[in-house]
Design a protein around this motif. Structure first.
Motif: not given
Length: 287
Positions: A16-22, A80-86, A93-96, A173-177
């Motif tokens: 969980v701790a290493t390089s979260p995508l979201l 707050g903030t929401i980041r995808l791959q920083d 966007g097409p990545d979500r 996509p990078k993440i499917l919602l």
């Protein structure tokens, strides 16, 4: 905690701790009604790693669908903030890609193949021939290659759901919602779709953010589950869940875990921003 469980838990936490995508950090979301401003979520934080099946679980009105829409870029956080791959999320966007529960969003005048091709073409992702090849590839993945030239009105609800999933995955996509994607289906079809989603994940290993208010569905679909309190949604606990699978439904261990999650959701004394490792027979504090 025994050495085996401790090692298993440490491994989970390191993953969980290493390089979260979201990364969702301290996010509060609000919406307006005719009478007032309503706070949907309050200071919610979580991280989703690559290939996670991350479930947002909570009662109606806890803000889980609103959170998913914020990740999709449809809603801007008040705090707050929401980041995808920083990278901060500033809009859709097409990545979500989002799969909603209303599968009648499939244009009825387009065939199944054309429905899957459409976002690839309209977004300029692929030219027509390559879009067709990719559409057929993902229709085969969801078991609908034989229905490529059928129209949506000829399909069952479960088949429409599979078309919607194929259309989303075809965008890679990078993440499917997925926002309660099987809620409108009958019980038997819903179980079948859960099983097919897991089989598809085993093959493709996509990253999934999944919203549900069903404890049983969360246990079947998710490898990590975030529990949100009743309105406004706050983090009650995070669970690292072993994969039960549909074969576990109705079993005593599965039902015992479901009862424990119910207590964590609705009993504030049992959970306050904690992370748990959910064993088949017990709920243990991971740290």
């Amino acid at each position: 905690m025994n050495a085996h469980l401790q090692g298993h838990t440490v491994s989970n936490l390191q993953a969980v701790a290493t390089s979260p995508l979201l990364h969702v950090d301290n996010v509060s979301l609000e919406y307006r009604t005719a009478q007032r401003v309503v706070r949907a979520t309050h200071h919610v934080s979580f991280e989703v790693g690559k290939a996670d099946r991350f479930v947002l679980l909570g009662p109606s009105g806890c803000g889980k669908s609103t959170l998913l829409k914020a990740v999709a870029g449809f809603i801007e956080p008040q705090e707050g903030t929401i980041r995808l791959q920083d990278q901060a999320i500033k809009g859709p966007g097409p990545d979500r890609i989002v799969v909603f529960q209303e599968f009648d969003q499939l244009p009825p005048w387009k065939t199944v193949k054309q429905n899957v091709m459409f976002p690839l073409q309209v977004s300029g992702t692929l030219p027509r021939q390559e879009a067709e090849q990719r559409a057929l590839h993902y229709l085969e993945k969801v078991g609908l290659a034989a229905f490529a030239d059928a129209y949506p009105h000829t399909l069952s609800g479960g088949m429409k759901a599979r078309v919607a999933i194929a259309r989303a995955l075809a965008m890679q996509p990078k993440i499917l919602l997925m926002d309660e994607p099987f809620a409108a289906l009958d019980a038997l079809t819903r179980r079948k779709m859960q099983e097919e989603l897991l089989l598809l994940w085993e093959e493709v290993r996509f990253t999934l953010l999944f919203v549900t208010h069903s404890i049983e569905e969360a246990l079947v679909v998710g490898n990590r589950i975030l529990l949100l309190s009743p309105h406004p949604g706050r983090v009650r606990a995070e669970i690292h869940s072993h994969q039960y699978g549909l074969h576990s439904l109705g079993g005593s261990e599965f039902q015992a875990s479901a009862r424990r999650i119910h207590r964590l959701l609705f009993d504030e004394e049992q959970a306050q921003n904690q992370v748990f490792d959910l064993d088949f027979t017990d709920v243990r504090i991971a740290y």
